[in-house]
Design an enzyme around this catalytic site. Sequence first.
Site, mmCIF file in Angstrom:
data_model
loop_
_atom_site.group_PDB
_atom_site.id
_atom_site.type_symbol
_atom_site.label_atom_id
_atom_site.label_comp_id
_atom_site.label_asym_id
_atom_site.label_seq_id
_atom_site.Cartn_x
_atom_site.Cartn_y
_atom_site.Cartn_z
ATOM 1 N N HIS A 145 0.816 -1.218 0.000
ATOM 2 C CA HIS A 145 0.000 0.000 0.000
ATOM 3 C C HIS A 145 0.851 1.270 0.000
ATOM 4 O O HIS A 145 0.312 2.360 -0.202
ATOM 5 C CB HIS A 145 -0.923 0.030 1.220
ATOM 6 C CG HIS A 145 -1.970 -1.032 1.225
ATOM 7 N ND1 HIS A 145 -2.887 -1.193 0.214
ATOM 8 C CD2 HIS A 145 -2.243 -2.017 2.127
ATOM 9 C CE1 HIS A 145 -3.685 -2.208 0.488
ATOM 10 N NE2 HIS A 145 -3.309 -2.730 1.648
ATOM 11 N N HIS A 165 -6.203 -7.342 -0.215
ATOM 12 C CA HIS A 165 -6.415 -5.941 -0.565
ATOM 13 C C HIS A 165 -5.564 -5.553 -1.775
ATOM 14 O O HIS A 165 -4.459 -6.054 -1.949
ATOM 15 C CB HIS A 165 -6.051 -5.033 0.615
ATOM 16 C CG HIS A 165 -6.785 -5.367 1.872
ATOM 17 N ND1 HIS A 165 -6.259 -6.211 2.832
ATOM 18 C CD2 HIS A 165 -7.999 -4.980 2.323
ATOM 19 C CE1 HIS A 165 -7.126 -6.326 3.837
ATOM 20 N NE2 HIS A 165 -8.190 -5.588 3.545
#
Length: 334
Positions: A154, A192
């Site tokens: 991320h 994710h």
Amino acid sequence: MKIFHHPDQALHAPTHEFHNGALAPHAEVPGRIANILAALGPTQQPGDAGIDPIHAVHSPAYCAMLRDVPRLWREAGRAGEAIPYAFPVVGRRPLSLTRVDALLGAHAMDSVTPVTPDTWAATYGSAQAALAATRAVLAGERAAFALCRPPGHHAGPDYCGGYCYLNHAAIAAQSARDAGVARVAILDIDYHHGNGTQDIFWRRGDVFYASLHADPATDFPFYWGHADEHGEGDGFGTTRNLPLPRGTDGAAFRAAQDRALKAIADFDPGLLIVSFGADTWEGDPISAFRIATGDYRGIASDIAAFGWPTAIIMEGGYAVDALGTNVAAFLSGF
């Protein structure tokens, strides 16, 4: 298979995150790495390749922020971990900022990623593990595993988020490019979407990014990872997102992964980086797929069947007690 891990990775130990409107116990805990180590056995400590491979991906100003914010936080009279609360979502531009809240918010995307006095040492050690695994593969190993913690996918070129600070997969991919590998592919199979990895290579035609993940219409990081995102400029066509619904099981996941692997095969990489997250497991506390432990060997075997030299980088997985078993099951497929 060679496995690399740095002891500093256990130092980062945030206690809380601001999530769903309240402070909550932090899900990314040192016990994650302890459980994996217990399941895998001996590992190698990576050497120190220095800051240059990190600066090839992340801006020096951002890296300085990760190092300096804990001190600035204490000097401002704050207790606990540094958590941002203001973000420049419009008109983001270089500014000379002195207040710690402004500095932190300028380099963050959420309030679940605290910066602690040990964050830099832990993520730096993880970057060195990723670099060591990549070097091992480039030297002839069929596959190598970097046990990274905290995770990385991320983190963007100059921002942290989603428990991630340095993007270890991107650092590994760039180091391979700098070593002369003409084309590198990244397969991201965390629950994710790896928005930071996509962002770093968005306009690059030499790095292919393919991701299977929970549909961002329902799951973090929400604003990236939709199927109509393909890259821009030289990178148009080198981003492939395969968002999947909650409840996806092992068979459906493998079918989607097959589409990603065929797209990677068309790209014809000289090296594959796998961002592996065990938060796809059916019992993960913050995720909603239905992948069983027994599925992981087959998922990995499907990847290994293509024969690419492969560096595997650890990402998420928050069911601590089951984490080592799930990681070992995945690695057994190689």
